[in-house]
Design an enzyme around this catalytic site. Structure first.
Site, PDB file in Angstrom:
ATOM      1  N   ARG A  55       0.615  -1.011  -0.021  1.00  0.00           N
ATOM      2  CA  ARG A  55       0.087   0.050   0.303  1.00  0.00           C
ATOM      3  C   ARG A  55       1.191   1.454  -0.081  1.00  0.00           C
ATOM      4  O   ARG A  55       0.305   2.167  -0.796  1.00  0.00           O
ATOM      5  CB  ARG A  55      -0.547   0.166   1.220  1.00  0.00           C
ATOM      6  CG  ARG A  55      -2.092   1.060   1.321  1.00  0.00           C
ATOM      7  CD  ARG A  55      -3.124   1.086   2.174  1.00  0.00           C
ATOM      8  NE  ARG A  55      -4.206   0.052   2.178  1.00  0.00           N
ATOM      9  CZ  ARG A  55      -4.526  -0.906   2.681  1.00  0.00           C
ATOM     10  NH1 ARG A  55      -3.393  -1.388   3.701  1.00  0.00           N
ATOM     11  NH2 ARG A  55      -5.462  -1.936   2.385  1.00  0.00           N
ATOM     12  N   GLY A  56       2.307   1.273   0.855  1.00  0.00           N
ATOM     13  CA  GLY A  56       2.921   2.280   0.334  1.00  0.00           C
ATOM     14  C   GLY A  56       3.201   3.078  -0.389  1.00  0.00           C
ATOM     15  O   GLY A  56       3.482   3.506  -0.930  1.00  0.00           O
TER      16      GLY A  56
END
Length: 348
Positions: A286-287
């Protein structure tokens, strides 16, 4: 275009001194709401709620379906509420109006019904009609949902907020009856880590985070007090003083929003994103995805259609600060910008 209501005069965004990371995080989220909101770590009295209300006031009015309690977007039939879809299916034309982006506050004491809304089961059974009492998610659709001390909320409530923010839809089911409505909002949460943490799984679902503190420079503190005093003494005169700066930033944000779909990022920079995530030992992907979105929004804000290394450098800490693994008894996380800069600057 900035509009001011006589009943609710908002302190201008461009008059806020310091807290540059928080201001940038808010700006990039209104350029691309898909970034996933902002989590603000820090003490009270540092301008958090002032900045949130001020950024909303910078934005132009939005098209809404008249008399729709959910502020549905008449130009996006895929995100209409059930009532608006029914009108279209019945051959009615949706009337279009204008409204300002709303900032909705969620109290720490909020119950699940207060957040998601509730269905009147008796009305549905007796009259065959769905009567829905609006919750905070409905009120915040196409606006900003502001949650002070989000770490003091029940984890289940935080889950509901983050699920709706990610899906853009809120569905309430009771006794076999369900009602859905759009719930597209920018989530801004604040918390003091010393008063309790959020679970890592919840932290990861925020797009950005910033760590802010009270300003230590005496001259800046004097300027903050003087500006606030001037605003309280003559709000209209103070707003007039900052009108041009507000209009300039508002126009820049609108231009960036329009440019965003054209902004591209090449594979070399995506590789840098991946290397940064690996070097920081961040779990999941997700980062990486958020860094791409943040860098594209940053590029649009800077006025170029190709993401550059500097765009990554400006947003990388906001993306990964809250995704770093904490050490035991650690209340503040330390971001190693030197390590990140070495990755960004390394040549092939």
């Amino acid at each position: 275009m900035t509009h001011y209501s006589k009943k609710n005069i908002t302190y201008p965004f461009t008059a806020i001194i310091g807290q540059e990371a928080m201001k940038l995080g808010l700006i990039l989220n209104v350029i691309d709401p898909k970034i996933g909101g902002v989590l603000v770590f820090g003490e009270k009295g540092t301008g958090k709620s002032t900045a949130v209300r001020a950024i909303a006031n910078l934005l132009p009015e939005i098209d809404v379906v008249k008399e729709c309690p959910f502020h549905c977007n008449p130009r996006d039939q895929g995100s209409l509420c059930e009532n608006c879809r029914t009108k279209i299916n019945d051959g009615e034309t949706l009337l279009i109006g204008k409204d300002k982006m709303r900032v909705v506050d969620l109290p720490v004491s909020a119950t699940e019904d207060r957040v998601v809304g509730s269905l009147d089961i008796e009305e549905a059974i007796q009259h065959g009609k769905k009567k829905f009492d609006l919750g905070v998610l409905a009120q915040a659709n196409r606006g900003i949902l502001y949650v002070d001390e989000i770490n003091l909320l029940d984890d289940h409530i935080v889950d509901l907020l983050l699920d709706s923010a990610a899906m853009g839809v809120n569905t309430v089911e009771r006794e076999g009856i369900s009602f859905s409505h759009p719930a597209q909002f920018i989530l801004v949460g604040t918390m003091n880590p010393e008063e309790g943490e959020l679970r890592p799984q919840l932290l990861d679902r925020f797009g950005f985070s910033v760590d802010i503190k009270g300003i230590k420079d005496p001259e800046k503190r004097i300027a903050i007090v003087k500006r606030r005093g001037a605003f309280e003494a003559d709000p209209h005169g103070f707003l007039h003083e900052y009108h041009d700066a507000e209009m300039e930033l508002s126009d820049r944000i609108v231009t960036a929003r329009n440019m965003l779909p054209r902004v591209t990022i090449d594979d070399e920079l995506l590789l840098i994103n991946a290397k940064i995530a690996i070097a920081l030992e961040v779990d999941g992907h997700r980062g990486d995805l958020t860094l791409m979105k943040g860098a594209r929004a940053m590029a649009a804000f800077e006025g170029h259609e190709q993401v550059e290394k500097e765009d990554i450098r400006k947003v990388v800490e906001m993306v990964f600060l809250h995704r770093l693994k904490s050490l035991p008894f650690e209340t503040t996380k330390k971001f190693n910008m030197d390590k990140v800069n070495a990755i960004i600057d390394e040549t092939e």
